[in-house]
Design an enzyme around this catalytic site. Structure first.
Site, PDB file in Angstrom:
ATOM      1  N   ASP A  16      29.749  36.937  34.062  1.00 32.13           N
ATOM      2  CA  ASP A  16      29.401  36.706  35.858  1.00 32.13           C
ATOM      3  C   ASP A  16      27.947  36.459  36.057  1.00 32.13           C
ATOM      4  O   ASP A  16      26.998  36.787  35.437  1.00 32.13           O
ATOM      5  CB  ASP A  16      29.915  38.066  36.483  1.00 32.13           C
ATOM      6  CG  ASP A  16      30.222  37.700  37.859  1.00 32.13           C
ATOM      7  OD1 ASP A  16      30.184  36.691  38.365  1.00 32.13           O
ATOM      8  OD2 ASP A  16      29.978  38.665  38.653  1.00 32.13           O
ATOM      9  N   ASN A  64      40.147  32.893  40.688  1.00 33.47           N
ATOM     10  CA  ASN A  64      39.259  31.933  40.694  1.00 33.47           C
ATOM     11  C   ASN A  64      39.755  30.632  41.478  1.00 33.47           C
ATOM     12  O   ASN A  64      38.846  29.649  41.915  1.00 33.47           O
ATOM     13  CB  ASN A  64      38.742  31.518  39.661  1.00 33.47           C
ATOM     14  CG  ASN A  64      37.660  32.619  38.843  1.00 33.47           C
ATOM     15  OD1 ASN A  64      37.398  32.771  37.975  1.00 33.47           O
ATOM     16  ND2 ASN A  64      36.744  33.384  39.860  1.00 33.47           N
TER      17      ASN A  64
END
Ligand code: IPE
Ligand code: IPE
Ligand code: MG
Length: 227
Positions: A16, A64
């Site tokens: 991330d 996502n």
């Protein structure tokens, strides 16, 4: 019963912070993703020198898809390029690719490339598992449904149908970039995994950082509910 760790067989990483890495530098997000791919490349290269059997990387979550279309396109383009450029190196470095998640519903050309990559790396001994279009809740639901067609649904029968069924048990789960959440990643597998949350944004994460994480893991005492 406590287990002194020593060695982690299976390490997973929530990669991330690409967007924030770019933002911090006044760059477009895609540059952060590009740098993120470079960090993956270096990490995979370092696998040969590490004593772990499996590295699992969270590359694209089932959530996502909520991102803007142009960012999704950038990510898919990077994925195509990465497979094309790095596949020969995977083969040369004894890497066995494994994909987890609902990857077969990605674009047909990506599915073809991945199938080819899986076939070409099938004899490798170091597992690189990549989570693509992956959501852990969906994985567990699929596994439970599959288990139910064969007999009683138990923790063991669900585990046997997870995408990770053939991987070693998860020892260490790392998330970069300071967020302290799992974001639908390996919820089942993390039941007794050790966790490590680091501030480093993914593009800045180096093989050295993974070694530091493994040293940290080696010092922990795992109990698995015993004493
Ligand atoms: C991780 O970086 C890459 C993917 C989720 C594909 P992000 O894009 O989530 O970066 P941040 O969290 O916005 O910084
Ligand atoms: C998790 O990161 C998914 C990947 C790293 C591929 P996100 O950036 O999507 O997670 P949230 O939205 O911050 O929870
Ligand atoms: Mg993020």
């Amino acid at each position: 019963m406590t287990t002194s760790n020593g060695r982690a067989r299976h390490v997973a990483i929530i990669m991330d912070g690409n967007g924030r890495w770019a933002k911090q530098r006044g760059l477009p997000r895609v540059i952060g993703h590009r740098k993120g791919v470079e960090a993956v490349r270096e990490l995979v290269r370092s696998l040969a020198n590490l004593d772990i059997e499996c590295l699992t990387l969270y590359a694209f979550s089932s959530e996502n898809w909520k991102r803007p279309e142009d960012e999704i396109d950038d990510l898919m383009t990077l994925m195509r390029r990465f497979i094309r450029s790095d596949l020969p190196e995977f083969v040369a470095n004894d890497v066995r690719l494994k994909i987890i998640g609902d990857w077969r519903s990605l674009a047909p050309d990506i599915v073809d490339m991945l199938e080819d990559a899986l076939a070409q790396t099938a004899k490798g001994s170091r597992i690189l598992a990549v989570a693509l279009n992956y959501g852990s809740q969906q994985e567990i639901a699929r596994a439970a449904a599959a288990a139910a067609t064969k007999g009683p649904v138990t923790a063991d029968s669900i585990a046997a149908h997870l995408d990770t069924a053939d991987l070693p048990p998860l020892d260490l789960l790392i998330r970069t970039s300071g967020e302290v959440r799992l974001s639908n990643f390996l919820l089942w597998q993390a039941a007794y995994a050790e966790m490590l949350f680091v501030e480093t944004r993914w593009p800045d994460f180096t093989p050295r950082d993974l070694i530091t994480a493994l040293d940290n893991f080696a010092k922990r005492e795992r109990r698995f509910g015993g004493r």
